[in-house]
Design a protein around this motif. Structure first.
Motif, PDB file in Angstrom:
ATOM      1  N   ALA A 252      -1.087  -0.466 -15.301  1.00  0.00           N
ATOM      2  CA  ALA A 252      -0.468   0.859 -15.374  1.00  0.00           C
ATOM      3  C   ALA A 252       0.640   1.034 -14.348  1.00  0.00           C
ATOM      4  CB  ALA A 252      -1.536   1.946 -15.172  1.00  0.00           C
ATOM      5  N   SER A 253       0.442   0.488 -13.136  1.00  0.00           N
ATOM      6  CA  SER A 253       1.452   0.693 -12.080  1.00  0.00           C
ATOM      7  C   SER A 253       1.538  -0.539 -11.188  1.00  0.00           C
ATOM      8  CB  SER A 253       1.103   1.928 -11.246  1.00  0.00           C
ATOM      9  OG  SER A 253      -0.179   1.785 -10.660  1.00  0.00           O
ATOM     10  N   PRO A 254       2.152  -1.620 -11.689  1.00  0.00           N
ATOM     11  CA  PRO A 254       2.326  -2.813 -10.842  1.00  0.00           C
ATOM     12  C   PRO A 254       3.232  -2.496  -9.663  1.00  0.00           C
ATOM     13  CG  PRO A 254       3.647  -2.971 -12.837  1.00  0.00           C
ATOM     14  CD  PRO A 254       2.777  -1.766 -12.997  1.00  0.00           C
ATOM     15  N   ARG A 255       2.911  -3.038  -8.485  1.00  0.00           N
ATOM     16  CA  ARG A 255       3.698  -2.718  -7.301  1.00  0.00           C
ATOM     17  C   ARG A 255       4.603  -3.873  -6.857  1.00  0.00           C
ATOM     18  NH1 ARG A 255       2.295   1.588  -4.286  1.00  0.00           N
ATOM     19  NH2 ARG A 255       4.447   1.276  -3.575  1.00  0.00           N
ATOM     20  N   HIS A 256       4.080  -5.099  -6.875  1.00  0.00           N
ATOM     21  CA  HIS A 256       4.905  -6.222  -6.417  1.00  0.00           C
ATOM     22  C   HIS A 256       5.997  -6.520  -7.452  1.00  0.00           C
ATOM     23  CE1 HIS A 256       6.059 -10.230  -5.005  1.00  0.00           C
ATOM     24  NE2 HIS A 256       5.433  -9.932  -3.874  1.00  0.00           N
ATOM     25  N   PRO A 257       7.220  -6.810  -7.022  1.00  0.00           N
ATOM     26  CA  PRO A 257       8.299  -7.104  -7.978  1.00  0.00           C
ATOM     27  C   PRO A 257       7.977  -8.250  -8.929  1.00  0.00           C
ATOM     28  CG  PRO A 257       9.200  -6.793  -5.767  1.00  0.00           C
ATOM     29  CD  PRO A 257       7.708  -6.780  -5.615  1.00  0.00           C
ATOM     30  N   TYR A 258       7.242  -9.246  -8.456  1.00  0.00           N
ATOM     31  CA  TYR A 258       6.888 -10.369  -9.337  1.00  0.00           C
ATOM     32  C   TYR A 258       5.913  -9.916 -10.417  1.00  0.00           C
ATOM     33  CZ  TYR A 258       5.116 -14.910 -10.870  1.00  0.00           C
ATOM     34  OH  TYR A 258       4.736 -15.994 -11.622  1.00  0.00           O
ATOM     35  N   GLY A 318      -7.788   2.014  -1.661  1.00  0.00           N
ATOM     36  CA  GLY A 318      -8.719   1.473  -2.651  1.00  0.00           C
ATOM     37  C   GLY A 318      -8.858  -0.025  -2.497  1.00  0.00           C
ATOM     38  N   ILE A 319      -8.839  -0.736  -3.636  1.00  0.00           N
ATOM     39  CA  ILE A 319      -9.030  -2.184  -3.586  1.00  0.00           C
ATOM     40  C   ILE A 319      -7.737  -2.931  -3.888  1.00  0.00           C
ATOM     41  CG2 ILE A 319     -11.477  -2.087  -4.186  1.00  0.00           C
ATOM     42  CD1 ILE A 319     -10.715  -2.736  -7.066  1.00  0.00           C
ATOM     43  N   ARG A 320      -6.599  -2.227  -3.959  1.00  0.00           N
ATOM     44  CA  ARG A 320      -5.327  -2.897  -4.226  1.00  0.00           C
ATOM     45  C   ARG A 320      -4.748  -3.450  -2.925  1.00  0.00           C
ATOM     46  NH1 ARG A 320      -0.773  -2.178  -7.994  1.00  0.00           N
ATOM     47  NH2 ARG A 320      -1.829  -0.430  -8.969  1.00  0.00           N
ATOM     48  N   VAL A 321      -4.305  -4.704  -2.958  1.00  0.00           N
ATOM     49  CA  VAL A 321      -3.590  -5.287  -1.827  1.00  0.00           C
ATOM     50  C   VAL A 321      -2.306  -5.927  -2.352  1.00  0.00           C
ATOM     51  CG1 VAL A 321      -5.573  -5.697  -0.305  1.00  0.00           C
ATOM     52  CG2 VAL A 321      -4.980  -7.406  -2.021  1.00  0.00           C
ATOM     53  N   VAL A 322      -1.243  -5.824  -1.564  1.00  0.00           N
ATOM     54  CA  VAL A 322       0.073  -6.327  -1.970  1.00  0.00           C
ATOM     55  C   VAL A 322       0.719  -7.017  -0.780  1.00  0.00           C
ATOM     56  CG1 VAL A 322       2.361  -5.727  -2.862  1.00  0.00           C
ATOM     57  CG2 VAL A 322       0.364  -4.465  -3.657  1.00  0.00           C
TER      58      VAL A 322
END
Length: 333
Positions: A252-258, A318-322
């Motif tokens: 739904a909302s990817p954060r890393h450009p790759y 939360g559990i998201r890491v970038v």
């Protein structure tokens, strides 16, 4: 989420790919090393599925082989249910640990011995671990395992060449399930199969997970497959994790450009009109990776800091890491 069954901390694997000694002396070349996996950390909750995705050569399959002990780690540790895998496999508890974790390989045409009947292929782990007393018990158990993956018990008398690719992969799954494992490492188990057959194999794996409480590490480059099977997704690039998030959040909302680049490359069958960006550039040579962030030569958001400083995985709630300087500095949309 339940407690982690598998914990990976700072895992690394370096391969020596140097030419022979005499060639190096004559050509005056130094030794060459490939950092196939470089500081990967993650955990998998009991009964859930973590999918690792990325382009070919990013280190996904090396991670899979490190987790089951087919490769020895150059650095870092893997813990399974609290046990250090490397220490356990080197000691008297190796057989018991191998019974609890199994692997499904990518190519169903290469992973089955063509000289053996299906009975012998699926019964091999049963005999190796002392789970059957005689041939009659082995035949009965193999019949149960074949039935559990949608094959006929009578298929045990056939050879692998008598089956299609999808049926061969079901045999591989039956063999992996023979020891009643808790953890299955699946190295692109559907990539060699037709799309219609992929769906059948994936549905079998999902059903088995529900029935037996299995924990999966699922390696794939197909994001449609990942969306169907995963609870969490880790995105790898040139040996490192660049983003880890729950499946719904990542799609739904990817954060890393790759990650955004990979998702934008998926064909838009609904014709939503959303702007799409094709995957730009090529994966760098792993023998000579870029400085700083390894993705910066292909990244539209790269600046001087990206070229000089390698980003660390940082939590975004939360559990998201970038691992991205642009996300950390608020330059990413």
């Amino acid at each position: 989420m339940s407690e982690p069954l598998v914990e990976v901390h700072d895992l690394a694997k370096v391969f020596d790919v140097s030419p022979p000694w005499l060639n190096r002396v004559v050509e005056r070349k130094p030794k060459a090393f490939v950092h196939a996996v470089d500081g990967v950390s993650f955990s998998i909750a009991r009964g859930s599925t973590l999918a690792l995705v990325g382009e070919s050569g990013c280190g996904k399959s090396t991670v899979a082989r490190l987790l089951v002990g087919l490769y020895g780690a150059s650095r870092g540790a893997v813990r399974f249910d609290g046990q250090d895998i490397a220490q356990t496999l080197a000691g008297p508890g190796a057989l018991a640990l191998r019974r609890r974790m199994q692997m499904i390989f990518q190519d169903p045409y290469a992973s089955l011995n063509p000289r053996w009947k299906v009975l012998d292929i699926v019964a091999e782990p049963l005999r190796e671990h002392g789970l059957v007393r005689d041939d009659a018990q082995a035949r009965a158990r193999v019949g149960e395992l074949l039935s559990s993956v949608g094959l006929n018990p009578a298929d045990a008398a056939k050879f692998p060449h008598q089956f299609s690719g999808g049926q061969r992969q079901r045999i591989s799954i039956a063999r992996a399930l023979a020891t009643q494992p808790e953890f299955l490492v699946c190295d692109e188990p559907t990539s060699a199969l037709d799309v219609s057959v992929q769906a059948q194999v994936l549905n079998i794996m999902k059903d088995l997970q529900r029935q037996q409480g299995l924990t999966y590490l699922f390696i794939s480059h197909n994001l449609a497959v990942v969306r169907h099977v995963a609870d969490q997704v880790g995105v790898m690039y040139l040996g490192r994790l660049v983003e880890v998030a729950a499946k719904q959040d990542l799609f739904a909302s990817p954060r890393h450009p790759y990650t955004r680049m990979l998702l934008d490359a998926i064909p838009d069958i609904h014709m939503t009109g959303r702007a799409r960006t094709p995957v730009q550039g090529e994966v760098p040579n792993p023998l000579n990776p870029p400085s700083g962030c390894s993705f910066h030569p292909r990244c539209p958001l790269a600046n001087e800091r990206c070229k000089a400083e390698r980003p660390a995985l940082r939590s975004l709630g939360g559990i998201r890491v970038v691992a991205c300087h642009a996300v950390e500095e608020g330059r990413a949309p």
